[in-house]
Design an enzyme around this catalytic site. Sequence first.
Site, PDB file in Angstrom:
ATOM      1  CE  LYS A 114      -4.199  -1.577   2.169  1.00 30.14           C
ATOM      2  NZ  LYS A 114      -4.964  -1.452   3.203  1.00 30.14           N
ATOM      3  CE  LYS A 197      -9.086  -8.818  -2.807  1.00 26.93           C
ATOM      4  NZ  LYS A 197      -9.214  -8.758  -1.279  1.00 26.93           N
ATOM      5  CE  LYS A 200     -15.409  -3.187   0.538  1.00 30.30           C
ATOM      6  NZ  LYS A 200     -14.216  -3.071   1.249  1.00 30.30           N
TER       7      LYS A 200
END
Length: 330
Positions: A114, A197, A200
């Site tokens: 991230k 994957k 959202k």
Amino acid sequence: TNKPRLYSGMQPSSDSLQIGNYIGALLSWKRMQEECDALFSIVDLHAITVPQDPAQLRENTRRTAAQYIAAGIDPSRSTLYVQSHVPAHAELAWVLNTITGFGEAGRMTQFKDKSAKQGADAASVGLFAYPVLMAADILLYRTEVVPVGEDQRQHIELTRDLATRFNSRFGDTFVLPEARILTETAKIYDLQNPTAKMSKSAESHAGVIWLLDEPSVTAKKIMRAVTDDDASVRFDREAKPGVSNLLSIYSVLSERSVDSIEDEFAASGYGAFKKGLAELVVSVFEPIRARTLEMLDDPAELDRILAGNAARAQEIADQTLQTVYDRIGL
Ligand code: ADP
Ligand code: NA
């Protein structure tokens, strides 16, 4: 009760959940709430580790709660609450920060991923300490079982390490939780990019099926899903990722084996298979969508449910926090 204590949660990071959240999390939560004493949280404190729009975050939190309930999480049986409504999460996280090694936190692969995406200077201390907050979430409730995806395994290991460290320094306080990792067919991939994957937070939403999509939109996305030119409905994750992903969705939502679905569509092309899948997905999601919209029409009632559940969570959390403060001299 003597049922095992279960804790899990999701970030309110979009206005609708996606089908992977439903299959990978909500469906198993719904089953596990029967045999466990379960807490399901909407982890808004985690959501602010990346830049957020305040009004949007508040709205997403409410919408996520409504979708949990519409999908079958029963707020009178399980404890369904918003993380920031229980101050003990942030308080225990601070204590755990003080026994977490800087290098230990720096080894978390999700932080590396991230922060690489955000750029080293943009990443906050909050993002760095995210797994410690997650450890606090779990340990506050003397959790025994944590259903999570494979990507969270390292965070559960850290949670166990911190619990063990605290217990040996200050006396037996925390229960060591076990990860319950999802099965492979419960992992859903992006319909346009079936080796990634579904998420959202995917950059493109073309291959994401949202719980709150209109039925016609859902059907269109499934009909346009990437497949291959071999034209056989057969599960082969390596050679046929697109078709295999659709078969996984079909199998989970119909509660049928992949074999029996392959047999049913052996003689038909992808068109008929996708059409069958679209009908199935719409039949499962349409009532969830309707129920969600109904609940969002009555925000006062939803807030009342969340406040009552937060009070239940807080009762357990405050006991743990008080013990922790006693043990460490606060
Ligand atoms: P997202 O990537 O959609 O933002 P999160 O990372 O917030 O999802 O995960 C919320 C929950 O949903 C977790 O339990 C996670 O394992 C599950 N989940 C998310 N995406 C998928 C997926 N594509 N397939 C299966 N489970 C998923
Ligand atoms: Na995410």
